[in-house]
Design a protein around this motif. Structure first.
Motif, short mmCIF file in Angstrom:
data_model
loop_
_atom_site.label_atom_id
_atom_site.label_comp_id
_atom_site.label_asym_id
_atom_site.label_seq_id
_atom_site.Cartn_x
_atom_site.Cartn_y
_atom_site.Cartn_z
N ASN A 200 74.92 41.84 60.52
CA ASN A 200 76.23 41.25 60.22
C ASN A 200 76.44 40.96 58.74
O ASN A 200 77.06 39.97 58.36
N LEU A 201 75.92 41.84 57.87
CA LEU A 201 76.23 41.71 56.44
C LEU A 201 77.69 42.11 56.25
O LEU A 201 78.07 43.25 56.55
N TYR A 202 78.48 41.18 55.76
CA TYR A 202 79.91 41.47 55.56
C TYR A 202 80.43 40.64 54.40
O TYR A 202 80.15 39.44 54.29
N VAL A 203 81.23 41.29 53.54
CA VAL A 203 81.90 40.61 52.42
C VAL A 203 83.37 41.02 52.45
O VAL A 203 83.69 42.22 52.61
N GLU A 204 84.25 40.08 52.31
CA GLU A 204 85.68 40.38 52.25
C GLU A 204 85.94 41.40 51.15
O GLU A 204 85.35 41.30 50.07
N GLY B 99 81.42 43.75 45.23
CA GLY B 99 80.95 44.10 43.89
C GLY B 99 79.84 43.14 43.49
O GLY B 99 80.06 42.20 42.74
N GLY B 100 78.66 43.33 44.07
CA GLY B 100 77.51 42.47 43.78
C GLY B 100 77.27 41.39 44.81
O GLY B 100 76.17 40.87 44.93
N THR B 101 78.31 41.03 45.55
CA THR B 101 78.17 39.92 46.51
C THR B 101 77.24 40.29 47.67
O THR B 101 76.37 39.50 48.06
N GLY B 102 77.42 41.50 48.21
CA GLY B 102 76.55 41.93 49.31
C GLY B 102 75.10 41.99 48.86
O GLY B 102 74.19 41.55 49.58
N GLY B 103 74.88 42.51 47.66
CA GLY B 103 73.51 42.58 47.14
C GLY B 103 72.90 41.20 46.95
O GLY B 103 71.71 40.98 47.23
N ALA B 104 73.71 40.25 46.50
CA ALA B 104 73.21 38.87 46.31
C ALA B 104 72.85 38.23 47.65
O ALA B 104 71.85 37.50 47.77
N ARG C 125 73.80 52.50 53.39
CA ARG C 125 72.41 52.95 53.26
C ARG C 125 71.90 52.79 51.82
O ARG C 125 70.77 52.35 51.58
N THR C 126 72.72 53.15 50.83
CA THR C 126 72.25 53.09 49.43
C THR C 126 71.95 51.65 49.01
O THR C 126 71.00 51.40 48.26
N LEU C 127 72.76 50.71 49.48
CA LEU C 127 72.51 49.29 49.15
C LEU C 127 71.13 48.88 49.66
O LEU C 127 70.32 48.29 48.94
N MET D 86 68.61 50.74 50.49
CA MET D 86 67.51 51.45 49.81
C MET D 86 67.21 50.79 48.46
O MET D 86 66.05 50.63 48.09
N ARG D 87 68.26 50.37 47.74
CA ARG D 87 68.03 49.67 46.46
C ARG D 87 67.25 48.37 46.67
O ARG D 87 66.55 47.90 45.77
N LYS D 88 67.40 47.78 47.85
CA LYS D 88 66.74 46.50 48.13
C LYS D 88 65.36 46.71 48.77
O LYS D 88 64.75 45.77 49.28
C1 LIG Z 1 78.24 46.32 52.65
C2 LIG Z 1 78.98 45.26 51.82
C3 LIG Z 1 78.58 43.88 52.30
C4 LIG Z 1 78.61 45.42 50.35
O1 LIG Z 1 79.26 44.40 49.61
P1 LIG Z 1 79.34 44.47 48.00
O2 LIG Z 1 79.67 43.11 47.50
O3 LIG Z 1 80.21 45.59 47.58
O4 LIG Z 1 77.79 44.80 47.67
P2 LIG Z 1 77.11 45.41 46.38
O5 LIG Z 1 78.09 45.59 45.27
O6 LIG Z 1 75.91 44.57 46.11
O7 LIG Z 1 76.61 46.80 46.93
C5 LIG Z 1 77.41 47.97 46.87
C6 LIG Z 1 76.89 48.87 47.96
O8 LIG Z 1 77.47 48.52 49.21
C7 LIG Z 1 77.60 49.69 50.03
N1 LIG Z 1 79.01 49.83 50.35
C8 LIG Z 1 80.06 49.98 49.53
N2 LIG Z 1 81.21 50.04 50.23
C9 LIG Z 1 80.86 49.93 51.53
C10 LIG Z 1 81.60 49.91 52.75
N3 LIG Z 1 82.94 50.02 52.77
N4 LIG Z 1 80.93 49.75 53.90
C11 LIG Z 1 79.59 49.64 53.92
N5 LIG Z 1 78.83 49.65 52.78
C12 LIG Z 1 79.47 49.80 51.61
C13 LIG Z 1 77.06 50.86 49.21
O9 LIG Z 1 75.68 50.97 49.54
C14 LIG Z 1 77.22 50.34 47.78
O10 LIG Z 1 76.30 50.93 46.90
P3 LIG Z 1 76.72 52.28 46.14
O11 LIG Z 1 77.98 51.97 45.41
O12 LIG Z 1 75.57 52.55 45.23
O13 LIG Z 1 76.91 53.32 47.18
C15 LIG Z 1 80.53 45.45 51.96
O14 LIG Z 1 80.91 46.74 51.50
C16 LIG Z 1 81.03 45.25 53.37
O15 LIG Z 1 81.21 44.13 53.82
N6 LIG Z 1 81.28 46.37 54.09
C17 LIG Z 1 81.78 46.29 55.47
C18 LIG Z 1 80.72 45.78 56.42
C19 LIG Z 1 79.52 46.69 56.50
O16 LIG Z 1 79.65 47.91 56.59
N7 LIG Z 1 78.34 46.06 56.45
C20 LIG Z 1 77.09 46.77 56.53
C21 LIG Z 1 76.73 47.01 57.94
S1 LIG Z 1 75.13 47.78 58.09
#
Ligand SMILES: CC(C)(COP(=O)(O)OP(=O)(O)OC[C@H]1O[C@@H](n2cnc3c(N)ncnc32)[C@H](O)[C@@H]1OP(=O)(O)O)[C@@H](O)C(=O)NCCC(=O)NCCS
Length: 162
Positions: free
Chosen positions: A99-103, A108-113, A139-141, A143-145
């Motif tokens: 359930n990783l989810y960011v609005e 942009g960095g929030t999911g990684g944090a 998947r790329t996120l 893998m980076r982690k």
């Molecule tokens: C996944 C998610 C939390 C990343 O949030 P974020 O703040 O952009 O995180 P970061 O900037 O730290 O990481 C960016 C990475 O998120 C992933 N990402 C980007 N857009 C995404 C999307 N729409 N859906 C899923 N993953 C995504 C990619 O791996 C991206 O890395 P890349 O640009 O090198 O490909 C966010 O895109 C999201 O909430 N997506 C919808 C929910 C989801 O798919 N969750 C994962 C379920 S396994």
């Protein structure tokens, strides 16, 4: 004042039971667009908030939330899975990240944090495998982690329409 949400200070903290209502809204945002909901938004929010409130007071679950300007904009959950006691020195828990989810506006960095906080917590516990189901996009996120596909885990999936 100007500035996108993602330029506001980011805070990551453990969730508390009082966050359950907001976290249920995020769950609806995340999942209701993926397949047609089988229940109304109101019914789901009530059911999910109750479920989350219970889990946030349970020892088996952990959740971290991301805040920008004091508003919760994302979350990630961890389910601890107990292993059978082992006479050898071996970690006695697994952890399932889900359930990783960011609005969208806060991405942009929030999911990684959120992942960093989760991984750091897991590393400090008696945990063996940490696993998750990626999507093609995420998947790329992961893998980076430090996550990799592993040859030593076997799984069976129920067919989607079974
Ligand atoms: C996944 C998610 C939390 C990343 O949030 P974020 O703040 O952009 O995180 P970061 O900037 O730290 O990481 C960016 C990475 O998120 C992933 N990402 C980007 N857009 C995404 C999307 N729409 N859906 C899923 N993953 C995504 C990619 O791996 C991206 O890395 P890349 O640009 O090198 O490909 C966010 O895109 C999201 O909430 N997506 C919808 C929910 C989801 O798919 N969750 C994962 C379920 S396994």
């Amino acid at each position: 004042m100007g500035g996108s949400r993602s330029s506001l200070t980011l805070t990551i903290r453990p969730a508390s039971a009082s966050d359950a209502g907001r976290l249920a809204e995020l769950r609806w945002e995340f999942r209701s667009g993926r397949a047609p909901p089988a229940e109304s938004r109101e019914a789901f929010l009530a059911r999910c908030a109750e479920w989350m409130h219970d889990r946030l007071t349970s020892a088996q679950w952990r959740c971290w939330v991301a805040l920008r300007a004091d508003a919760i904009v994302g979350h990630v959950w961890v389910r601890l899975i107990e292993k059978i006691p082992n006479p050898a020195t071996e970690p006695e828990w697994h952890a399932y990240i889900t359930n990783l989810y960011v609005e969208p506006a806060a991405r942009g960095g929030t999911g990684g944090a959120l992942m960093d906080a989760t991984i750091a917590w897991c590393a400090a516990q008696d945990i063996d495998a940490v696993f998750l189901w990626p999507t093609n996009q995420s998947r790329t996120l992961y893998m980076r982690k430090g996550f990799n596909s592993t040859p030593d885990i076997m799984a069976q999936r129920r067919p989607p329409d079974a």
